[in-house]
Design a protein around this motif. Structure first.
Motif, mmCIF file in Angstrom:
data_model
loop_
_atom_site.group_PDB
_atom_site.id
_atom_site.type_symbol
_atom_site.label_atom_id
_atom_site.label_comp_id
_atom_site.label_asym_id
_atom_site.label_seq_id
_atom_site.Cartn_x
_atom_site.Cartn_y
_atom_site.Cartn_z
ATOM 1 N N ASN A 1 64.669 28.781 53.411
ATOM 2 C CA ASN A 1 65.375 28.840 54.693
ATOM 3 C C ASN A 1 65.202 30.174 55.410
ATOM 4 O O ASN A 1 65.661 30.330 56.547
ATOM 5 N N ILE A 2 64.583 31.136 54.750
ATOM 6 C CA ILE A 2 64.370 32.436 55.396
ATOM 7 C C ILE A 2 63.531 32.224 56.657
ATOM 8 O O ILE A 2 62.478 31.569 56.601
ATOM 9 N N PRO A 3 63.975 32.731 57.806
ATOM 10 C CA PRO A 3 63.198 32.546 59.039
ATOM 11 C C PRO A 3 61.743 32.961 58.863
ATOM 12 O O PRO A 3 61.452 34.034 58.323
ATOM 13 N N HIS A 4 60.836 32.118 59.304
ATOM 14 C CA HIS A 4 59.418 32.309 59.037
ATOM 15 C C HIS A 4 58.797 33.444 59.834
ATOM 16 O O HIS A 4 57.654 33.833 59.559
ATOM 17 N N ASP A 5 59.539 33.968 60.811
ATOM 18 C CA ASP A 5 58.945 35.003 61.659
ATOM 19 C C ASP A 5 59.442 36.408 61.331
ATOM 20 O O ASP A 5 59.131 37.356 62.048
ATOM 21 N N ILE A 6 60.221 36.570 60.241
ATOM 22 C CA ILE A 6 60.624 37.917 59.832
ATOM 23 C C ILE A 6 59.441 38.590 59.143
ATOM 24 O O ILE A 6 58.924 38.064 58.148
ATOM 25 N N PRO A 7 58.970 39.731 59.629
ATOM 26 C CA PRO A 7 57.880 40.427 58.941
ATOM 27 C C PRO A 7 58.342 40.894 57.555
ATOM 28 O O PRO A 7 59.329 41.630 57.428
ATOM 29 N N ILE A 8 57.651 40.449 56.518
ATOM 30 C CA ILE A 8 58.017 40.768 55.150
ATOM 31 C C ILE A 8 56.807 41.318 54.406
ATOM 32 O O ILE A 8 55.715 40.737 54.447
ATOM 33 N N PHE A 9 57.020 42.439 53.720
ATOM 34 C CA PHE A 9 56.007 43.019 52.842
ATOM 35 C C PHE A 9 56.537 42.947 51.418
ATOM 36 O O PHE A 9 57.667 43.358 51.140
ATOM 37 N N ILE A 10 55.745 42.407 50.506
ATOM 38 C CA ILE A 10 56.136 42.280 49.106
ATOM 39 C C ILE A 10 55.119 43.013 48.243
ATOM 40 O O ILE A 10 53.906 42.804 48.380
ATOM 41 N N SER A 11 55.619 43.883 47.358
ATOM 42 C CA SER A 11 54.751 44.571 46.411
ATOM 43 C C SER A 11 55.293 44.346 45.005
ATOM 44 O O SER A 11 56.469 44.559 44.742
ATOM 45 N N TYR A 12 54.419 43.905 44.106
ATOM 46 C CA TYR A 12 54.862 43.661 42.733
ATOM 47 C C TYR A 12 53.802 44.130 41.747
ATOM 48 O O TYR A 12 52.625 44.252 42.090
ATOM 49 N N GLY A 13 54.236 44.397 40.522
ATOM 50 C CA GLY A 13 53.355 44.990 39.528
ATOM 51 C C GLY A 13 53.038 44.079 38.364
ATOM 52 O O GLY A 13 53.853 43.254 37.955
ATOM 53 N N PHE B 1 68.993 36.779 54.017
ATOM 54 C CA PHE B 1 68.112 36.137 54.992
ATOM 55 C C PHE B 1 68.158 34.616 54.858
ATOM 56 O O PHE B 1 68.092 33.885 55.851
ATOM 57 N N SER B 2 68.270 34.130 53.608
ATOM 58 C CA SER B 2 68.267 32.685 53.384
ATOM 59 C C SER B 2 69.493 32.006 53.977
ATOM 60 O O SER B 2 69.472 30.808 54.261
ATOM 61 N N GLU B 3 70.572 32.783 54.162
ATOM 62 C CA GLU B 3 71.795 32.233 54.749
ATOM 63 C C GLU B 3 71.945 32.592 56.213
ATOM 64 O O GLU B 3 72.998 32.372 56.808
ATOM 65 N N GLY B 4 70.905 33.158 56.787
ATOM 66 C CA GLY B 4 70.943 33.503 58.204
ATOM 67 C C GLY B 4 71.648 34.805 58.507
ATOM 68 O O GLY B 4 71.856 35.140 59.682
ATOM 69 N N LYS B 5 72.015 35.567 57.466
ATOM 70 C CA LYS B 5 72.664 36.857 57.680
ATOM 71 C C LYS B 5 71.606 37.925 57.975
ATOM 72 O O LYS B 5 70.505 37.887 57.434
ATOM 73 N N LEU B 6 71.953 38.841 58.843
ATOM 74 C CA LEU B 6 71.142 40.023 59.162
ATOM 75 C C LEU B 6 69.868 39.697 59.955
ATOM 76 O O LEU B 6 69.189 40.614 60.409
ATOM 77 N N VAL B 7 69.551 38.432 60.124
ATOM 78 C CA VAL B 7 68.250 38.078 60.707
ATOM 79 C C VAL B 7 68.124 38.509 62.164
ATOM 80 O O VAL B 7 66.997 38.683 62.659
#
Length: 376
Positions: free
Chosen positions: A301-313, A188-194
């Motif tokens: 650089n990750i596009p700010h409008d990609i919905p992202i869910f992060i879960s960490y322990g 995502f940071s390089e604009g791939k797959l976005v």
């Protein structure tokens, strides 16, 4: 307390990061092949009453990747697959897609997603048990293993996304665990797959490996990252093999190392930032990158409008809390309504794929995230 070969096997498969030797990029096109060869579908999906399709995807540099598709839930009347939202599920380092299917079916994320109306695709990266083929190289040839995780960003993940996007005609939801989060973030940071991703759920995210929880982590980080091919001959990692067993015993004999609980103790620490493969010698870095040091993946650089869910322990020795906080800082300008964060105080790294309560604590939240209005 001693540790068994089984414990060591799972530990290494689930936690040990690796950087293999530098890549030799070919000029091969991507091709798609359907196969009926027995694999994950037969052993772990069809036996539970689900439909499952074994597929193969060939990357642009010639690696043949295994891909499993679970198009519908158990007992569901067959319909049009492309009407469902596709989900790609990416495993962690040195394991394969089977890692998502180790519990009873009602506790396994791919089957839960299928039962809840998703078109599920399980990815298997190069070199893993079901993706050990190449159009011209044999795994017995060291050249087959001449890659680092950068190639997963450059070739493997794009090949899988391209295939699923082509087959479904829809943007794709993504679930990654451990290494699966790393390669997604880097992409995502390089604009791939976005332009193909619909949303991304990142479980136990790995990005900034800068904090060490144990002395074992310090020794391991200094020892094994990037050196497995030197230690064991091939980058194909056999956790039951004598060299690996001896290696771990030597680690645990190191002064100050307590291997009482390897599963939660082992962590990986290198530079504290996310960069491409380091050829160590500045001359070689310059030959490959035109710079003395490897380029950094700039996560801001990750596009700010990609919905992202992060879960960490809170008990995750690899996805350290401090490092996840650094990751979240990189995402501080992300659209507020497109970033969701879950912290689970008592969760460790393996709980995200093997925890018997993962369905209630994590997977149901992932489902709710995928079903939010911006994802429908």
């Amino acid at each position: 307390m001693g540790f068994s070969a089984l414990t060591l096997s799972f530990l290494l498969l689930a936690f040990v990061p690796h950087q293999l030797h530098a890549s030799n990029h070919g000029l091969f096109g991507t091709k798609y092949v359907t196969t009926n060869v027995d694999g994950i579908c037969t052993s772990s999906v069809i036996v539970h009453g689900y439909k499952c399709q074994e597929l193969e995807v060939t990357t642009k540099d010639g690696y043949i990747l295994s891909l499993q598709r679970i198009p519908e839930g158990r007992g569901e009347v067959s319909g049009t697959w492309t009407k469902k939202q596709p989900v790609i599920i990416q495993h962690g380092v040195l394991v394969d897609g089977m890692t998502w299917l180790l519990n009873p079916p009602e506790q396994d994320l791919p089957l839960i997603l299928a039962d809840n109306g998703f078109d599920v695709w399980i990815a298997n990266t190069r070199g893993t048990r079901y993706s050990r083929r190449h159009i011209s190289l044999d795994p017995s040839n060291p050249a087959f293993w001449n890659w680092s995780w950068d190639e997963l960003v450059a070739y493997d993940l794009p090949a899988v996304f391209d295939y699923v996007f082509k087959e479904t005609g829809q943007k794709i939801n993504y679930v990654g665990h451990s290494l699966g989060t790393l390669i997604a973030l880097a992409s995502f940071s390089e604009g791939k797959l976005v332009n193909q991703v619909k949303s991304a759920a990142l479980l136990s995210p790995i990005a900034y490996l800068s904090h060490m929880n144990t002395a074992l982590g310090v020794v391991a980080a200094k020892t094994f990252v990037g050196e497995f091919t030197t230690l064991f001959g091939l980058a194909e990692f056999n956790p039951r093999g004598i060299p690996v067993n001896a290696f771990l015993h030597s680690l645990c004999a190191y002064p100050g190392i307590d291997c009482y609980d390897l599963l939660t103790a082992l962590t990986a620490v290198r530079d504290g930032f996310l960069s491409k493969f380091n050829y160590v010698t500045p001359t070689y870095n310059y030959m490959h990158y035109g710079e003395l040091f490897p380029p950094i993946y700039n996560l801001s650089n990750i596009p700010h409008d990609i919905p992202i869910f992060i879960s960490y322990g809170g008990k995750d020795a690899l996805s350290d809390v401090h490092d996840v906080v650094n990751l979240l800082d990189s995402l501080k300008f992300h659209d507020v309504d497109k970033l969701s964060v879950q912290f689970i105080k008592d969760y460790a790294h393996a709980d995200y794929i093997m925890g018997i309560n993962a369905r209630d604590i994590v997977y149901n939240v992932v489902l709710a995230f995928f079903n939010r209005p911006f994802n429908i």
